[in-house]
Structure formats: structure tokens, C-alpha cells
Design a protein around this motif. Structure first.
Motif, mmCIF file in Angstrom:
data_model
loop_
_atom_site.group_PDB
_atom_site.id
_atom_site.type_symbol
_atom_site.label_atom_id
_atom_site.label_comp_id
_atom_site.label_asym_id
_atom_site.label_seq_id
_atom_site.Cartn_x
_atom_site.Cartn_y
_atom_site.Cartn_z
ATOM 1 N N ASP A 48 0.873 -1.174 0.000
ATOM 2 C CA ASP A 48 0.000 0.000 0.000
ATOM 3 C C ASP A 48 0.912 1.228 0.000
ATOM 4 O O ASP A 48 1.649 1.456 0.966
ATOM 5 N N VAL A 234 -2.366 -0.938 -9.414
ATOM 6 C CA VAL A 234 -1.104 -1.460 -8.901
ATOM 7 C C VAL A 234 -0.013 -1.148 -9.918
ATOM 8 O O VAL A 234 -0.202 -1.404 -11.101
ATOM 9 N N TYR A 254 -1.266 1.019 -5.089
ATOM 10 C CA TYR A 254 -0.384 -0.072 -4.692
ATOM 11 C C TYR A 254 0.861 -0.153 -5.568
ATOM 12 O O TYR A 254 0.836 0.243 -6.733
ATOM 13 N N GLN A 256 4.514 -2.709 -6.411
ATOM 14 C CA GLN A 256 5.152 -4.022 -6.332
ATOM 15 C C GLN A 256 6.474 -3.883 -7.062
ATOM 16 O O GLN A 256 6.519 -3.292 -8.136
#
Ligand code: C2E
Ligand code: CA
Ligand code: CA
Ligand code: CA
Length: 277
Positions: A48, A234, A254, A256
Motif C-alpha cells: 500500500d 497497482v 499499490y 510491487q
């Protein structure tokens, strides 16, 4: 052992992809790998961006060769797709990911979700809803903690049958995301037709974020599109603190990427989540 290990790699070398015999050999190896339990899942945290906390993890398939080395999916998934073995491998992935995620505790906020990659062939084969239902039932994982990652090519491959399957999957309460968003197709009409929850911006667009290229324009456009459609967003492939901050400022929910964590074995994931709080 070292010599045979080297040999093993030689058979599966990228440069030999075109060689029919090598493909056959890998197919046999893959079929045996299922029986021999040689596949494992590594997990990459999904962060997050506002809080910096791990909220989920993507399951990424690895093949543990008899010599102990790990083969990344890019080297064997094409053969698994071609031979149809991806259907059986994918069924194992779903069960294993749900089983492991069901063991993940809530550390700070809700228990993390697990994201699983699906292949087009799993849709074409049919029975995906039954498989997902079985994986959820066997593991006891709450459906809302399973996210299925679909590619754009899946969504446009056979619109009617895929729409029916995706709609039935959604009805089970799982989350749906579109993987590698922006790399596939120019028509975005499927976005309003399919009941998806999330867009995953392909990492190729993050490359020149903060620079002078067009990456930033595209990333901004996708974040805006997601927000207007009520979808979460994301960003994949976040490699620097600067990119992470920029994405957060642009309103991406988000992230990654290697900046936060590389994919890791299941045993390390909870230690990672704990270390963050
Ligand atoms: P993907 O779904 O786009 O997964 C993200 C890939 O990007 C992973 O590669 C991950 O390790 C890598 N990655 C993550 N963060 C960064 C970063 O900051 N920088 C860079 N350069 N790379 C990053 P991986 O694990 O090698 O997987 C490759 C692809 O294999 C996946 O791409 C997915 O398409 C496929 N795959 C993996 N597991 C499965 C599976 O269980 N089933 C199916 N059908 N496909 C899978
Ligand atoms: Ca993915
Ligand atoms: Ca991706
Ligand atoms: Ca990708």
C-alpha cells in the motif's frame, strides 16, 4: 553433481527454444515435475503506497530442478502453454497459493490477499470456476483474499465464453485484476464489460518515470482511467524510492517491485510483513 547440473541447464537453455527435441525433453520434464512435486511458489509483496505496508502478495511459479537450482517461469511457461500442461500446473498453483495464504495471519490490518496468475488455456479448457471453488473450499481461504490476474489477451480471446466464466468467478467473491495493463490491446471497451477490480500497470511504463519520456504520461493516464472506472491500481516493477514516491503522489494505490522486495519463499514472507510494522 556439478557436471550434471550444468548439463541439465544446457538442455533447457533459452537459445535452444526452437529445437523440437529440446522442447519435447522439457515437456517430459514438466510432466514429471508435477508428479515429483518440483514446483514451488515464491511470493512478492504488494505494498500500500500510502502506508508502506504489505497488503497482499503475488504468487510466482518456480521450478526447483534436481540439482537444486531454480528455473524462472519465462523459461518453461511457454512450453507448458504449448503442451497444455499449464492447465494441470495452474490447478496446482491455485490450490497451493490458497493453502499457503490461508496460513497468513493478520499482522497490522486485514490478512494479506494472494494474487494468482491465470493462463488463457485455463479458460479455454473450462471448469475454472469449479477449480477455484475447490481451492477455496479445501483451503478455507475467504474468497475476498484471492485475486486472479487476467491478461488482456484472455479477455479478448473469446469474449462471450470468457465473459461468462469471469462473471461466474466474480460471483464467487474473488477479486479480479488485469495484468500487464497497457501492453496488449488498444480497445479498452472490455474494461466496462468485465467485472474487474484492479489494473496492474506493466513495468515497462515505469522505466522512464520521473524522466523526460512518455512513461509518465501513460502512467498518469492509466491511474486516471482506473480512478474514473472505480478500479484500484497497482504499479509493477517499482525499483527505486523516487518512483515509489512519484506513484504515490500520482494517486496510485499499490506498488510491487524490487525496491520493496523481490519474490521470496513462503517461509520468508511473514517475517517480511512483520519487519515492516
Ligand atoms: P508477471 O505476472 O508480470 O509477474 C511479474 C514479474 O516481474 C515477475 O517475474 C517478477 O519477479 C518480476 N518483477 C517484480 N518486480 C520487479 C522489478 O522491480 N523489476 C523487474 N525487472 N522485475 C520485477 P517472474 O517471477 O520471473 O514471472 C514472469 C512471468 O511468468 C509472470 O509475469 C507471469 O506472466 C508468469 N507466471 C509466473 N507465475 C505464473 C503462474 O503461476 N501461472 C502462469 N500462467 N504464469 C505465471
Ligand atoms: Ca502477474
Ligand atoms: Ca505483470
Ligand atoms: Ca509481465
Amino acid at each position: 553433481a556439478k557436471a550434471s547440473g550444468r548439463n541439465c541447464h544446457r538442455f533447457f537453455d533459452d537459445s535452444m527454444q526452437g529445437d523440437v527435441q529440446d522442447r519435447m525433453r522439457m515437456q517430459v520434464g514438466l510432466a514429471r515435475a508435477i508428479e515429483a512435486n518440483e514446483f514451488e511458489l515464491h511470493y512478492q509483496p504488494l505494498i500500500d503506497l500510502k502506508t508502506g505496508r504489505m497488503v497482499g502478495a503475488e504468487a510466482l511459479l518456480r521450478w526447483r530442478l534436481p540439482d537444486g537450482s531454480l528455473m524462472p517461469p519465462a523459461q518453461f511457461i511457454p512450453v507448458a502453454e504449448e503442451s497444455g500442461l499449464i492447465v494441470r500446473i495452474g490447478a496446482w498453483v491455485l490450490h497451493e497459493a490458497c493453502r499457503q495464504a490461508s496460513l497468513w495471519p493478520a499482522i497490522n490490518g486485514p490478512a494479506p490477499w494472494v494474487a494468482v496468475n491465470l493462463s488463457a488455456l485455463q479458460f479455454r479448457q473450462g471448469g475454472l470456476e469449479t477449480l477455484v471453488a475447490a481451492a477455496l473450499r479445501d483451503s478455507g481461504l475467504a474468497p475476498g483474499r484471492l485475486e486472479l490476474e487476467l491478461t488482456e489477451s484472455i479477455l479478448i480471446s473469446d469474449p462471450a465464453s470468457v465473459l461468462a466464466a469471469v462473471t461466474r468467478l466474480k460471483a464467487q467473491g474473488v477479486m479480479l485484476s488485469i495484468d500487464d495493463f497497457g501492453t496488449g490491446y488498444s480497445s479498452l471497451s472490455y474494461l466496462t464489460r468485465f467485472p474487474v477490480d484492479k489494473l496492474k500497470i506493466d513495468r515497462s511504463f515505469l522505466q522512464d518515470l520521473g524522466g523526460r519520456g512518455q512513461g509518465q504520461t501513460i502512467v498518469e493516464a492509466v491511474i486516471g482511467l482506473a480512478s474514473n472506472l472505480g478500479l484500484a491500481c497497482v504499479a509493477e516493477g517499482v525499483e527505486t524510492a523516487e518512483v515509489a514516491r512519484l506513484l504515490k503522489d500520482l494517486g496510485c494505490g499499490y506498488g510491487q517491485g524490487y525496491y520493496f522486495a523481490r519474490p521470496m519463499p513462503a517461509e520468508q514472507l511473514m517475517a517480511f510483513a512483520r519487519a515492516q510494522t
